[in-house]
Design an enzyme around this catalytic site. Structure first.
Site, short mmCIF file in Angstrom:
data_model
loop_
_atom_site.label_atom_id
_atom_site.label_comp_id
_atom_site.label_asym_id
_atom_site.label_seq_id
_atom_site.Cartn_x
_atom_site.Cartn_y
_atom_site.Cartn_z
N GLU A 114 56.03 37.10 38.70
CA GLU A 114 55.76 35.34 38.65
C GLU A 114 57.07 34.33 39.37
OE1 GLU A 114 52.74 37.63 36.47
OE2 GLU A 114 55.17 37.35 36.03
N ARG A 145 43.87 45.27 40.09
CA ARG A 145 43.94 46.22 40.17
C ARG A 145 44.23 47.32 41.39
NH1 ARG A 145 48.76 46.79 35.48
NH2 ARG A 145 47.95 44.50 33.99
N GLU A 180 41.28 43.20 35.13
CA GLU A 180 42.47 44.04 35.92
C GLU A 180 42.27 44.86 36.30
OE1 GLU A 180 45.09 43.71 34.48
OE2 GLU A 180 45.60 42.32 32.65
N ASP A 210 45.79 31.09 34.36
CA ASP A 210 46.30 30.72 35.74
C ASP A 210 45.60 31.37 36.59
OD1 ASP A 210 45.91 33.99 34.36
OD2 ASP A 210 48.27 34.05 34.80
#
Length: 630
Positions: A522, A259, A255, A388
């Site tokens: 998404e 980010r 993360e 993903d």
């Protein structure tokens, strides 16, 4: 999953006074001044005594005054061979006069200090502390980064769509961004995220226990491309003054990479402001200890201060997660490019090489890999959560290398072929969906996260083997249609977290804990990619439907909130304005209603948090340690 709370340094208490002391406040103050004065006198006397002893103790070679081995250098002998006694006595007297003068000056300074108010003394102490900190920063500051050529930057501003109707929609998205940012600025500034109902800051365990301003970093590039320059400057100033990574905080490597590092690098490339590059590199150095495992597969979490890493307690048998250790390549290649440090590039290439040697059941990559043993954990494969962005970054490594990293492209093509064979099915109603492989059988469920794959298939269509570009563009369109149906079949016209394709139900959530919408991007991401590659107006129409639903059902006075049930006409809020709402959802909507000249896909590749990074034309640039095929 929660992590134990760590006490922040600011939470420590100052020792309190003894119970009886409060009875005599003015006497206590007087006593303190007297005590200070007496202590200063004692200290001065002690210093005088020490220096007196220096002169009057016998000079015995077996009992040297100092035992540091440097006495002859630091304190020259006063009486020694070749010197006459009168000269020695004069020198002693001169030094005694100096000691007396120093003693008098110290006493005078002490008296002056005692005359000052408490506030004046505090101010002086703070000034001294600030000076020490600044001196340390100058001494131990970051090494200057080597100059590197800025990649070709095209289309970083404007993107006027031309027709008034589309421009009006784009302006509405910009207004939504302004509302989200202004609310965070007012109620959650410096916190990681915002609670828009409670109107206060919010954080989760992925950011540790520190206020690292995740929303600020995540939103910067969106603010820039929308032309919200005052807001961008506010964010830049906060980052310059307050973004500190030397904190005792355990953070998610994945993360923080997508980010923070992704957001800072994108802000640097878009604006040219060095502070973003410097901060990105400082943070990246803090993540490197996470790779200190027997296999080189990084831990999921790392403590920014100690460098100690560990994995999530819920992950299969202490495993690392495919989507986490497989979603570092884009940012780490840019870090090597900007710093000249091969470590970043080498670490992600090591992961790729290790995975290439491993057996894959049915050609599929399981979601769990043990970083100690190098063995797969539970055989669960998903193109949604846990898997993903691993597939996304294989494709984007190839695109970002100006299509020279053919090894990455081949790995992507092989993985997609296995996914299509084992995971992609058509429902009875004709909807194409991507299921999840669990211990030998296919679960006919698709997550909101999986909906990004429609855009990925379209993005990877050009360059597909065996002239299958048309096939993959069509597959992307089918996934986009299925995900739109998951929105259209709800009361709020917002998609659920996950939806099933069995028992007569299709594209509908069954379990209560899968009916929520947390401002996810998404589906809109796929609409945007499909728009760019086909210019079919339905994608803009579907995006506008989603934007209107978000504005109607998720907007509150203090920002935007997720909702707990998209099938309820009276939804309740989860009271979180996710940082990715500003980084991704609103950015993709804005791009959907902009011209293709804004951030063209020939020049920019978006990381999995929608932070645009420029294509590196590596024809004349060699990454240290690179073995990339050209």
């Amino acid at each position: 999953m929660t992590t134990p709370a760590l006490l922040p340094l600011s939470g420590r208490r100052i020792p309190t006074l003894s119970p009886g002391a409060s009875s005599f406040p003015h006497h206590r103050a007087t006593l303190r001044l007297s005590e200070k004065f007496i202590l200063l006198l004692i200290l001065s006397a002690f210093i005088t005594l020490c220096f007196g002893a220096f002169f009057f103790l016998p000079d015995n070679s077996k009992h040297k005054r100092f035992d540091f081995g440097l006495e002859d250098v630091l304190i020259p002998p006063l009486i020694g061979p070749g010197s006459n006694p009168p000269f020695g006595k004069l020198e002693e007297e001169s030094l005694r006069d100096k000691i007396r003068a120093d003693h008098e000056r110290a006493l005078q300074e002490a008296k002056e200090k005692l005359r000052k108010s408490k506030e004046e003394l505090k101010a002086e102490i703070q000034t001294e502390k600030t000076k020490v900190v600044e001196d340390l920063k100058k001494k131990d500051g970051p090494k200057p980064l080597p100059p590197v050529p800025m990649p070709k930057l095209v289309g970083v501003k404007d993107g006027d769509p031309g027709d008034p109707d589309t421009k009006e929609k784009r302006d509405k998205i910009r207004e939504m961004m302004k509302h989200a940012w202004d609310s965070y600025r007012q109620y959650g500034w410096g916190h990681n995220e915002l609670k828009p109902i409670a109107k206060k800051g919010h954080s989760t365990n992925i950011f540790g226990n520190s206020q690292m301003g995740a929303t600020i970093v995540d939103a910067l590039d969106t603010l820039y491309i929308m032309g919200l320059h005052d807001e961008f400057k506010d964010g830049q100033e906060w980052i310059k003054q307050n973004l500190d990574f030397s904190v005792n905080a355990e953070v998610s490597v994945f993360e923080v990479n997508i980010r923070f590092i992704g957001g800072l690098l994108a802000a640097y490339y878009l604006s040219g402001q060095e502070v973003f590059k410097v901060k990105a590199v400082q943070l990246a150095e803090k993540l490197l200890p996470a790779f200190n495992t027997p296999t080189g597969i990084p831990w999921a979490m790392v403590n920014l201060k100690s460098g100690v890493g560990r994995n999530w307690g819920w992950a299969s048998a202490g495993s690392s997660i495919l989507a986490e250790f497989g979603t570092l390549h884009m940012e780490f290649v840019h870090l090597t490019y900007l710093t000249g440090n091969p470590a970043y590039y080498q670490k992600v290439m090591h992961i790729r090489k290790l995975l290439a040697k491993m057996d894959r059941p049915n050609g599929l990559y399981p979601n769990y890999l043990n970083p100690r043993t190098g063995r797969w954990g539970q055989h669960h494969t998903s193109v949604g959560g846990l898997g993903d962005s691993f597939y996304e970054y294989l494709l984007k490594a190839w695109l970002m290398s100006d299509k020279t990293d053919t090894e990455a492209r081949k790995t992507y093509d092989d993985a997609i072929e296995a996914i299509e064979r084992h995971l992609i099915r058509k429902s009875n109603g004709g909807l194409t969906f991507i299921g999840e492989w669990k211990n030998g059988h296919l679960e006919r469920k698709m997550g909101h996260l999986t909906c990004f794959a429609g855009g990925m298939f379209a993005l990877g269509a050009d360059g597909s083997p065996d002239d299958k570009a048309g096939h993959y563009l069509q597959l992307g369109a089918e996934i986009a249609h299925t995900c739109h149906e998951s929105y259209d079949r709800t009361v709020l016209k917002l998609g659920p977290e996950a939806f099933k394709f069995d028992s007569g139900l299709e594209a509908v959530a069954v379990r209560q804990n899968e009916k929520y919408y947390i401002l996810r991007p998404e589906v809109i991401e796929t609409y945007w990619y499909m728009w760019r590659f086909t210019h079919d107006p339905k994608y803009r129409q579907w995006g506008w439907e989603a934007a209107q639903a978000i504005d109607k059902y998720c907007r509150v006075s203090g920002g935007f909130s997720g909702v707990k049930d998209v099938y309820s006409s009276n939804p309740t809020y989860d009271d979180v304005q996710q940082s990715f709402f500003l980084a991704e959802t609103l950015k993709y909507l804005y791009l959907l209603f902009s011209s293709d000249e804004l951030l063209p896909l020939e020049n920019w590749v978006f990381n999995t948090e929608a932070h645009p990074l420029p294509v590196l034309h590596l024809g004349n640039i060699t990454l240290p340690g690179s073995e990339t095929q050209r």
